[in-house]
Design a protein around this motif. Sequence first.
Motif, PDB file in Angstrom:
ATOM      1  N   UNK A 241       0.844  -1.253   0.101  1.00 18.11           N
ATOM      2  CA  UNK A 241       0.004  -0.016   0.033  1.00 18.11           C
ATOM      3  C   UNK A 241       0.776   0.842   0.043  1.00 18.11           C
ATOM      4  N   UNK A 242       0.008   2.417  -0.147  1.00 21.13           N
ATOM      5  CA  UNK A 242       1.021   3.880  -0.007  1.00 21.13           C
ATOM      6  C   UNK A 242       0.513   4.473   1.658  1.00 21.13           C
ATOM      7  N   UNK A 243       1.311   5.664   1.924  1.00 22.79           N
ATOM      8  CA  UNK A 243       0.989   6.268   2.723  1.00 22.79           C
ATOM      9  C   UNK A 243      -0.149   7.938   2.076  1.00 22.79           C
ATOM     10  N   UNK A 244       0.258   7.948   0.692  1.00 27.73           N
ATOM     11  CA  UNK A 244      -0.705   8.510  -0.196  1.00 27.73           C
ATOM     12  C   UNK A 244      -2.137   7.481  -0.172  1.00 27.73           C
ATOM     13  N   UNK A 245      -2.952   8.903  -0.686  1.00 22.88           N
ATOM     14  CA  UNK A 245      -4.011   8.179  -0.740  1.00 22.88           C
ATOM     15  C   UNK A 245      -4.594   7.386  -2.623  1.00 22.88           C
ATOM     16  N   UNK A 246      -4.963   6.343  -3.052  1.00 23.52           N
ATOM     17  CA  UNK A 246      -5.348   5.842  -4.648  1.00 23.52           C
ATOM     18  C   UNK A 246      -3.864   4.945  -4.310  1.00 23.52           C
ATOM     19  N   UNK A 247      -3.055   4.536  -3.823  1.00 24.17           N
ATOM     20  CA  UNK A 247      -1.636   4.436  -4.344  1.00 24.17           C
ATOM     21  C   UNK A 247      -1.346   3.032  -4.041  1.00 24.17           C
ATOM     22  N   UNK A 248      -1.410   2.629  -4.412  1.00 27.09           N
ATOM     23  CA  UNK A 248      -0.521   0.486  -3.919  1.00 27.09           C
ATOM     24  C   UNK A 248       0.690   0.653  -5.113  1.00 27.09           C
ATOM     25  N   UNK A 249       1.407  -0.376  -5.147  1.00 22.48           N
ATOM     26  CA  UNK A 249       1.903  -0.972  -5.412  1.00 22.48           C
ATOM     27  C   UNK A 249       2.450  -2.183  -5.853  1.00 22.48           C
ATOM     28  N   UNK A 250       2.482  -3.329  -6.866  1.00 21.04           N
ATOM     29  CA  UNK A 250       2.650  -4.361  -7.063  1.00 21.04           C
ATOM     30  C   UNK A 250       3.839  -4.393  -7.958  1.00 21.04           C
ATOM     31  N   UNK A 251       5.237  -5.187  -7.860  1.00 22.98           N
ATOM     32  CA  UNK A 251       5.862  -5.313  -8.735  1.00 22.98           C
ATOM     33  C   UNK A 251       7.060  -6.957  -8.512  1.00 22.98           C
ATOM     34  N   UNK A 252       7.099  -7.172  -9.961  1.00 20.66           N
ATOM     35  CA  UNK A 252       8.505  -8.397  -9.612  1.00 20.66           C
ATOM     36  C   UNK A 252       9.835  -8.425 -10.075  1.00 20.66           C
ATOM     37  N   UNK A 253      10.504  -8.592  -9.861  1.00 22.28           N
ATOM     38  CA  UNK A 253      12.008  -8.795 -10.167  1.00 22.28           C
ATOM     39  C   UNK A 253      12.565  -9.749 -10.531  1.00 22.28           C
ATOM     40  N   UNK A 254      12.684 -10.465 -11.397  1.00 21.25           N
ATOM     41  CA  UNK A 254      13.771 -11.993 -11.715  1.00 21.25           C
ATOM     42  C   UNK A 254      15.319 -11.795 -12.297  1.00 21.25           C
ATOM     43  N   UNK A 255      16.499 -11.904 -11.763  1.00 22.60           N
ATOM     44  CA  UNK A 255      17.712 -12.271 -12.467  1.00 22.60           C
ATOM     45  C   UNK A 255      18.623 -13.123 -12.077  1.00 22.60           C
ATOM     46  N   UNK A 256      19.296 -13.028 -13.291  1.00 18.39           N
ATOM     47  CA  UNK A 256      19.906 -14.515 -13.141  1.00 18.39           C
ATOM     48  C   UNK A 256      21.044 -13.791 -14.270  1.00 18.39           C
ATOM     49  N   UNK A 257      21.995 -14.915 -13.573  1.00 16.59           N
ATOM     50  CA  UNK A 257      23.355 -14.397 -14.151  1.00 16.59           C
ATOM     51  C   UNK A 257      24.412 -15.940 -13.749  1.00 16.59           C
ATOM     52  N   UNK A 258      25.097 -16.130 -15.032  1.00 19.43           N
ATOM     53  CA  UNK A 258      25.950 -17.274 -15.157  1.00 19.43           C
ATOM     54  C   UNK A 258      27.342 -16.821 -15.573  1.00 19.43           C
ATOM     55  N   UNK A 259      28.410 -17.936 -14.769  1.00 19.78           N
ATOM     56  CA  UNK A 259      29.466 -17.499 -15.419  1.00 19.78           C
ATOM     57  C   UNK A 259      30.478 -18.741 -15.776  1.00 19.78           C
ATOM     58  N   UNK A 260      31.101 -18.516 -16.923  1.00 20.90           N
ATOM     59  CA  UNK A 260      31.334 -20.032 -17.113  1.00 20.90           C
ATOM     60  C   UNK A 260      32.958 -19.711 -18.011  1.00 20.90           C
ATOM     61  N   UNK A 261      34.418 -20.947 -17.520  1.00 22.65           N
ATOM     62  CA  UNK A 261      35.245 -20.605 -18.583  1.00 22.65           C
ATOM     63  C   UNK A 261      34.918 -21.338 -19.585  1.00 22.65           C
ATOM     64  N   UNK A 262      34.984 -21.377 -19.947  1.00 14.10           N
ATOM     65  CA  UNK A 262      35.420 -22.222 -21.702  1.00 14.10           C
ATOM     66  C   UNK A 262      36.862 -22.842 -21.883  1.00 14.10           C
ATOM     67  N   UNK A 263      37.605 -22.269 -21.763  1.00 15.69           N
ATOM     68  CA  UNK A 263      39.125 -22.819 -21.961  1.00 15.69           C
ATOM     69  C   UNK A 263      40.073 -22.122 -20.637  1.00 15.69           C
ATOM     70  N   UNK A 264      41.117 -21.941 -20.806  1.00 17.74           N
ATOM     71  CA  UNK A 264      41.682 -21.478 -19.841  1.00 17.74           C
ATOM     72  C   UNK A 264      42.118 -19.851 -20.088  1.00 17.74           C
ATOM     73  N   UNK A 265      41.559 -19.612 -21.205  1.00 18.16           N
ATOM     74  CA  UNK A 265      42.182 -18.081 -21.359  1.00 18.16           C
ATOM     75  C   UNK A 265      40.762 -17.783 -22.220  1.00 18.16           C
ATOM     76  N   UNK A 266      39.370 -17.972 -21.962  1.00 19.49           N
ATOM     77  CA  UNK A 266      38.657 -17.581 -22.412  1.00 19.49           C
ATOM     78  C   UNK A 266      37.257 -17.826 -21.253  1.00 19.49           C
TER      79      UNK A 266
END
Length: 833
Positions: A241-266
């Motif tokens: 909800x909110x302190x302010x009249x007629x105000x509310x929030x619905x929010x979704x956040x999704x994050x994903x990350x990956x880190x991989x060594x393909x070779x010893x240099x890459x």
Amino acid sequence: MRAIALMALGSGMGLPAIAAAADDAAATAAAPVQVAQNDSSTTTATDNSGIAEVIVKSRVNREVNILPTEPNDSVFGFNKSIKDTPRAVTSISQEMLTKFNITDINDIVALTPGSFTQSFFGVAGSLDVRGTPGENYFRGVRRVDNPGNYPQPIGASDRIDIVRGPASPIYGPSKIGGYLNFIPKSARAQDGAYMTKPAGEFGVVRGSWDNNTLHGEVGGPGKVFGQAFGYYLYAEAQNAGSYYDNTSTNQSIYQASFDADLTDKTRIEFGGMYQEYEGNQVAGWNRLSQDLIDHGTYVTGHPTSIDTNGDGRISAAEAGAANLSIFYPFGSSDPNVNFGSVNEQSAATVNADLANHPNMALVNPGTAHINGSQVLVAPEDSLTDQVKTLYFDIIHSFTDNLKLTNKVFYDSLNNNNENAYGFSQMADTWAFEDQIILAYNKDVGDWLKSAYQFSPSLRHQKFSHGDNFAYEYFDRRDITEQASAFDRRTLSTRDGPTVEPWSSRTVGDYFDYGLAGMADYTFFDSLHFTGGGRYDSLHMTSTCTTGVDCTDNDKHKDTDGAWSWSFSTNYDIPVLGISPYFTRAKQSTMIVGQGGEIPADAVASKNAVANSTLTEIGVKGSFWDDRIYASFAHYRQQRLDYSAQNTVTNNTTLGKGWEAELRAVLTNNLAIAANYSNTKVYNETAKQNGSQFSFAGAGDLPAGVDPADMYGGVINGLVLTTDGRKQGVPENVYSIYLIYSFDGTILDGLTGTVGMTHVDSTYSGFSKAVKLPSYTLVNAGTNYESKHWKFGLQGKNLTNEKYFRSNFPDLFGSSVVLPELPRNWTMSLAYKF
């Protein structure tokens, strides 16, 4: 000697005792020192002479990461510490965000000088830096513009770097003020590759006004086709909800990350973020007057109904027929000029004009006392956004000194904004950027260290944007009552452009082909030179399709070239522990609107690209064996090209001021963060012209005019100025925060914070009709953390200070202002595994 002094400090000895202990220890300094090891106290290192050096690790710094000691590439792309970077920059760790209860970008002022932000109709999308709108970067790449389309996901950040002043040439065109570089929590994927098993946490936050937030995160190692990699996942869901009249929030956040060594240099790094936001903008109090600010006295009443077809809404045709506006377009000191600027009018002239516009008057004016929660928001007001961000980096090391990085980045914004008082907006914008960075470093003996970057890049941004503001009436609504047929407007986004024509509807795109080079030299480990340049070839197309402000399918194309350059030098004075520095830079900037669009008329007039300059001189220091970090800077930065500007997001300004920052670990358990800003900003176009277009409020009317006679419509025009000084930006802001860790006591795992921020008084708008009072905010909190559990309880504005934030001070500052939040609290609980 240094070790003993630090150990004495950690045990609570005063400075005289520390000095005495250090003197007594001098005779034994040549002998090895053996110290018991533990995670929160000490480590032992031995130099080439066999002398052991004990370095006390502060408990509180370990828990909060308050000292900016880690390498940081958010400014020049080189991994230099903030102390060694010759630019004003502040880094805020995720631990600091949590401990100091930083939940949106407006809170950042507590920890960052020069970051006071005006209200963008209550939506904290971008930080104002040094009094002008800033930008947002994601892992070093500029995002689609977000002045106030959706709130930045502070809670999903692992670190936020605030760079003041235009970006380095390596990053491409940028605004003059500065930028926030968000390092997402998912950036921890690289750490996950070194873990033996998954780890993470799940948590819940409960706060004032029914604020409920759930989050979960997990990272660890994995394998694909026998190849090891690290991953990190983060998710957050908010229903509030909110302190302010007629105000509310619905929010979704999704994050994903990956880190991989393909070779010893890459190796590769890839991932993304998706954010979905549903809320609304909050204009704040309308019918603004000094009496309203000082005493809460509000003028009530409704105007004559102009809903001639009885459908419960005012259409563009009905508003136009009702003749609800008066415009004073000229600026002149000649009393014989009847149509001079707004603040030149006599009471007789204004009253006569109002008599000819009877639908602008309230039919039943009165007064009432209102509170800060009663604001200009209707139940059907809506702000929705879907934001998608993706990245894919390939990093290849040819040798230890030569590395090639290819960064692919995608960011998109789908925005819809509806306000019943008469403003609607849509934006469908995406950007694709590919940066190639070739980095090379070489040392020549002990006297020269050098590093180089060469970076070609391509950015393609495509936009579709529309907004309607032709009949925007803040004051028709009596906010002591609900929205009604007296004030509820039809909207282009909801009712369609045939009922409600767009004021502007723009589609188009641009290509930016960039080439940049940077070099960094260090002589004798003390004298540093950093500099480089960039050239951007910009190919822009913008079409104004339909709307009252353009010709149908008014298509324009332009190609422009822009040069940017930067030169910095700093010198380390080891005896004093300080590094004076100097920076001079010129940076190109693109004039884009709220949805990342380039206005067609800006392309047609060849004013879509402008320049900014920065001169900054300062000093940074690290003292007391790196327990204290301090910086001080004086700057002068200017947006050039007066004919190239956007009134809301990028106008021509001159900013100058002073900034100071302190981070200190006073004992093993006590740390401090403090900052000070002195900011002066001038609208150069207004100063040159001697006037600025603005909407008039009650304070702008001459004595003898009843503002109730205009609240059914709007008076606007030019407002005279002598110096062009922007308002809504306090000249002085002070902040100090303390954090104490109880580790090593029976309350092990407990930390407490307390802080204060003081803000000078300032005028709400350009005409200086209404003055907003100064205020002091007091915040405090406590956090407890064990092996598996985390608990936090924080309070903001504990003294229940009454304060306000200006809203578009150049344009609407006399009309609306945002009352800020009273005393409020949050409580959090998380389980770690």
